[in-house]
Design a protein around this motif. Sequence first.
Motif, PDB file in Angstrom:
ATOM      1  N   LYS A 329      11.241  -0.863   9.746  1.00  0.00           N
ATOM      2  CA  LYS A 329      10.350   0.189  10.247  1.00  0.00           C
ATOM      3  C   LYS A 329      11.052   1.535  10.395  1.00  0.00           C
ATOM      4  O   LYS A 329      10.447   2.504  10.846  1.00  0.00           O
ATOM      5  N   CYS A 332       9.495   4.505   8.551  1.00  0.00           N
ATOM      6  CA  CYS A 332       8.351   5.143   9.211  1.00  0.00           C
ATOM      7  C   CYS A 332       8.826   6.290  10.110  1.00  0.00           C
ATOM      8  O   CYS A 332       8.135   7.311  10.239  1.00  0.00           O
ATOM      9  N   LEU A 357       1.546   6.203   7.861  1.00  0.00           N
ATOM     10  CA  LEU A 357       2.493   5.283   8.496  1.00  0.00           C
ATOM     11  C   LEU A 357       2.072   3.831   8.297  1.00  0.00           C
ATOM     12  O   LEU A 357       2.916   2.953   8.078  1.00  0.00           O
ATOM     13  N   GLN A 361       4.270   1.053   6.198  1.00  0.00           N
ATOM     14  CA  GLN A 361       4.725  -0.179   6.828  1.00  0.00           C
ATOM     15  C   GLN A 361       4.233  -1.410   6.070  1.00  0.00           C
ATOM     16  O   GLN A 361       4.977  -2.387   5.886  1.00  0.00           O
TER      17      GLN A 361
END
Length: 596
Positions: A329, A332, A357, A361
């Motif tokens: 992550k 992001c 986002l 992901q």
Amino acid sequence: MRSLTSGELRELYLDFFRGKGHTVIPSASLIPENDPTVLFTTAGMHPLVPYLMGEKHPAGKRLVDVQKCVRTGDIDEVGDTSHCTFFEMLGNWSLGDYFKAESIAWSWEFLTGPDWLGIPGEKLHFTCFEGDADAPRDTVSRDRWVEMGASPAHIVYLGKRHNWWGPAGQTGPCGPDTEIFYDTGLPSCGSDCAAGCDCGKYLEIWNNVFMEYNKTESGEFVPLSQKNVDTGMGLDRTVATLQGVPSVFDTDAFTDIIGRIAALSGKGYHDSPEVTRAFRIIADHIRCAVFMLGDQRGITPSNVDQGYVLRRLIRRAIRFAMQLGIPDKGLCDVARQVIDQYGPAYPELEKSRETILCELQKEENRFAHMLKKGIREFNKVATARTRDEIDGVAAFHLYDTYGFPIEFTAELAAEQGLTVDRNGFAAAFRAHQESSKAGAEQRFKGGLADSTEATSRLHTATHLLQTALRKVLGDENIAQKGSNITAERLRFDFSFPRKVTPEECAQVEALVNEAIAADLPVTCEEMSVAAAKAAGAIGLFDDRYDSLVKVYTVGDFCKEICGGPHAARTGELGRFVIAKEEASSSGVRRIKAVLK
């Protein structure tokens, strides 16, 4: 020489040409409309081709913009000092108004004027078209540069490969150009080193194209009915020049993005050449992915066309993030930095923050699953080997199918005391590149919108299709996500959470054919964005600039903002048939249709 930030240069450029009577127009989408020859907008000219051919632009004859662009032909070069997949192109345009004398004078003024960029004139070098059987030597541009103060010794003539802009092997507007270079101060590579040399001493920062010819189907170069100017200045490269830094990645455009990568990885940007390259690839690819996901015609990762390119960029960034030890992550967080930085100039990014986002992901999660499959495949290859080396073709298969870079495969091999046939990998990679390039050149020859009668009819049918979809499936559910129109068929992508049933497709088809049977007139009006909204027009609205837009109305059936070619009446279209309805990507459906 003034040291400007990216934002300052962006605004200064618009202000300069606004003062020269130009209207500021917004950036067009990264996804070209009504142009099946290219996947992305690769230059400022793409959205303006109809106007270069003589059609009247709603904003007038003098235009200036900052155009979002994507070029992925050099994706493997990203990581050096200057290559980027996403970039902003500063451009000013004359549609049959001023020509070489004014264009060159204003370029010189903006570059060297103390109130503008303030670059010393002696640091600038130029190339001009040397002439051939198709067009004469461009002595006009050369002489004009000298009149403005350029040294004659800093001007060289080069052939079509360097100083001609336009279609390669197809028809359309084209013409000679004059390119502007900045002397970086690096040593010359030899006695013949001059502007246009690839050694790195001279950095191209601006290109003035003089579109005065139309290449016909017979290969002739016929003078256009109007002479146009099309210029392009790369924002990143120019900012690097002004800030005196060694690469575009050392400018303010990337400083905070790279800082975020450093914080996530725990490594320094210049720890080693390999680490520096990984930082740059992640920064570039995530910036590009954010703009693709957040575009007005936003796309999502898929296995075809624009979505395939987006997926490749994200997965490549993930691979290099793994090498740097960036946690899950983490990309992001890099994307958030890009949105924060570019959101003020491109509000669509902030509006699409959550979508960007979320899709990023999801793609990271998908690739994690692919990695597991790839490692299983690697173990099979390692077990089946006949020597202490992983075969080069097998290594390329891991790269091409599972996204394993050669370095990743080499690390896995080393853990088992093995090596990798890098020469064999390189040979397989080159063969793949040549095959891919040939296919891409066959399918996407590059850049000019089709305005034939057949395409115009299908373009009009696309308007009818969108309205019919909204009537059958609900206005609140349908948003255009892209279109691709050829002379044979239309393809329309739209947001919708489920498959469109056969019964619903039949209803849509019937509504479109009813509008065609009614032989409705297709009319065009120029109006402000506010007026278009008030009139109920469908479209991708951009409130950043005050400008006129074209609104096409089809009887009492539909009203839409558009710039493409259209039929005069719906009765010209023939029978509309939906050939296929399918998923394009997550939350996006695709309809392919024909006219019979």
